[in-house]
Design a protein around this motif. Sequence first.
Motif, PDB file in Angstrom:
ATOM      1  N   ALA A 176       4.623   2.041  -7.280  1.00  0.00           N
ATOM      2  CA  ALA A 176       3.685   1.073  -7.842  1.00  0.00           C
ATOM      3  C   ALA A 176       4.409  -0.149  -8.396  1.00  0.00           C
ATOM      4  O   ALA A 176       5.444  -0.018  -9.058  1.00  0.00           O
ATOM      5  CB  ALA A 176       2.845   1.724  -8.935  1.00  0.00           C
ATOM      6  N   HIS A 177       3.864  -1.312  -8.108  1.00  0.00           N
ATOM      7  CA  HIS A 177       4.348  -2.581  -8.656  1.00  0.00           C
ATOM      8  C   HIS A 177       3.187  -3.218  -9.420  1.00  0.00           C
ATOM      9  O   HIS A 177       2.584  -4.180  -8.965  1.00  0.00           O
ATOM     10  CB  HIS A 177       4.820  -3.515  -7.542  1.00  0.00           C
ATOM     11  N   GLY A 178       2.864  -2.641 -10.556  1.00  0.00           N
ATOM     12  CA  GLY A 178       1.726  -3.147 -11.308  1.00  0.00           C
ATOM     13  C   GLY A 178       0.448  -3.007 -10.515  1.00  0.00           C
ATOM     14  O   GLY A 178       0.141  -1.930  -9.982  1.00  0.00           O
ATOM     15  N   SER A 179      -0.297  -4.116 -10.393  1.00  0.00           N
ATOM     16  CA  SER A 179      -1.579  -4.102  -9.679  1.00  0.00           C
ATOM     17  C   SER A 179      -1.498  -4.723  -8.293  1.00  0.00           C
ATOM     18  O   SER A 179      -2.526  -5.015  -7.679  1.00  0.00           O
ATOM     19  CB  SER A 179      -2.640  -4.856 -10.506  1.00  0.00           C
ATOM     20  N   ILE A 180      -0.295  -4.938  -7.791  1.00  0.00           N
ATOM     21  CA  ILE A 180      -0.141  -5.522  -6.458  1.00  0.00           C
ATOM     22  C   ILE A 180      -0.566  -4.492  -5.416  1.00  0.00           C
ATOM     23  O   ILE A 180      -0.208  -3.317  -5.499  1.00  0.00           O
ATOM     24  CB  ILE A 180       1.319  -5.952  -6.218  1.00  0.00           C
ATOM     25  N   SER A 181      -1.334  -4.939  -4.439  1.00  0.00           N
ATOM     26  CA  SER A 181      -1.880  -4.017  -3.447  1.00  0.00           C
ATOM     27  C   SER A 181      -0.792  -3.454  -2.539  1.00  0.00           C
ATOM     28  O   SER A 181       0.249  -4.088  -2.313  1.00  0.00           O
ATOM     29  CB  SER A 181      -2.930  -4.730  -2.580  1.00  0.00           C
ATOM     30  N   LYS A 182      -1.049  -2.266  -2.014  1.00  0.00           N
ATOM     31  CA  LYS A 182      -0.112  -1.638  -1.084  1.00  0.00           C
ATOM     32  C   LYS A 182       0.072  -2.505   0.160  1.00  0.00           C
ATOM     33  O   LYS A 182       1.191  -2.625   0.686  1.00  0.00           O
ATOM     34  CB  LYS A 182      -0.622  -0.249  -0.689  1.00  0.00           C
ATOM     35  N   LYS A 183      -1.004  -3.125   0.628  1.00  0.00           N
ATOM     36  CA  LYS A 183      -0.929  -3.991   1.806  1.00  0.00           C
ATOM     37  C   LYS A 183       0.051  -5.136   1.585  1.00  0.00           C
ATOM     38  O   LYS A 183       0.904  -5.420   2.431  1.00  0.00           O
ATOM     39  CB  LYS A 183      -2.319  -4.539   2.139  1.00  0.00           C
ATOM     40  N   ASP A 184      -0.055  -5.800   0.444  1.00  0.00           N
ATOM     41  CA  ASP A 184       0.852  -6.908   0.129  1.00  0.00           C
ATOM     42  C   ASP A 184       2.293  -6.433   0.002  1.00  0.00           C
ATOM     43  O   ASP A 184       3.234  -7.100   0.459  1.00  0.00           O
ATOM     44  CB  ASP A 184       0.423  -7.598  -1.165  1.00  0.00           C
ATOM     45  N   LEU A 185       2.470  -5.271  -0.620  1.00  0.00           N
ATOM     46  CA  LEU A 185       3.828  -4.747  -0.801  1.00  0.00           C
ATOM     47  C   LEU A 185       4.480  -4.396   0.534  1.00  0.00           C
ATOM     48  O   LEU A 185       5.664  -4.670   0.752  1.00  0.00           O
ATOM     49  CB  LEU A 185       3.796  -3.511  -1.698  1.00  0.00           C
ATOM     50  N   LEU A 186       3.707  -3.812   1.446  1.00  0.00           N
ATOM     51  CA  LEU A 186       4.258  -3.442   2.746  1.00  0.00           C
ATOM     52  C   LEU A 186       4.716  -4.678   3.517  1.00  0.00           C
ATOM     53  O   LEU A 186       5.787  -4.681   4.126  1.00  0.00           O
ATOM     54  CB  LEU A 186       3.214  -2.668   3.559  1.00  0.00           C
ATOM     55  N   VAL A 187       3.909  -5.726   3.478  1.00  0.00           N
ATOM     56  CA  VAL A 187       4.282  -6.972   4.158  1.00  0.00           C
ATOM     57  C   VAL A 187       5.537  -7.554   3.520  1.00  0.00           C
ATOM     58  O   VAL A 187       6.466  -7.985   4.212  1.00  0.00           O
ATOM     59  CB  VAL A 187       3.129  -7.995   4.096  1.00  0.00           C
TER      60      VAL A 187
END
Length: 235
Positions: A176-187
């Motif tokens: 988890a990176h706070g409230s950043i979405s999994k989709k954004d993190l994967l990109v």
Amino acid sequence: MGLKFWKLGRKSAKPSIETLRWYTKGILPGDHCLVIGGTSISIIREAEKKVGNVVVADFSEVICRELKQYVSNNVTVINSDILQAPADWNNRFHFVFADTLINRFDWEEAKQFSKEIFRILRPGGQIRTTVKIGLYPMDKKLIEIAGEEAKTFWDEKSQTIVFSKAEKWLERGLVAHGSISKKDLLVWYTNRGREKRYSLDDLKILFDHTGWINFHTEKDYLSKDRVRLVVTKQG
């Protein structure tokens, strides 16, 4: 990704009030200060309180464009790669601030960073930065999940990781990176380059050449594995 890390990221990944005070301790009105990284908005604002005018450099056009909405006109935002800083910045700054930026570099980039910071600092000027020591939790998780195949993205000898080569395991390895979405993190992780994981000895070597003096590290406030680093350009 833009400024999502500043808006939505983990609070623990951002500088504490005590660390912000450390960054700006002793700086005076009129000092020339450079903040590297447009997501370091708290450092930018803290420095502006002390000196008035602050320069910010970031290689991302998106971050530079978004940042201007959150800082005053006293902040000059420049779209520039600090590894190839503008030629007219020779001996320009009294202070350079960079929050965990070295952790985004591989070893060759880190050496170039040290050279460029030395070039743009005035004699007697300082770099102040924080550095994560060792592996991140996500590094460890990916290496564990991948097992023997971890060697495709992790080099133990050089302590270097390449997230783009770990794409096969990224979704399971995300933390988890706070409230950043999994989709954004994967990109974001898929597009990351080579990154070295640093030891204190690595940092000493990085700034161990003619002209750098007064190398000093101390534990960052409330952090188990992050240090504050100060090095001065000889006057």
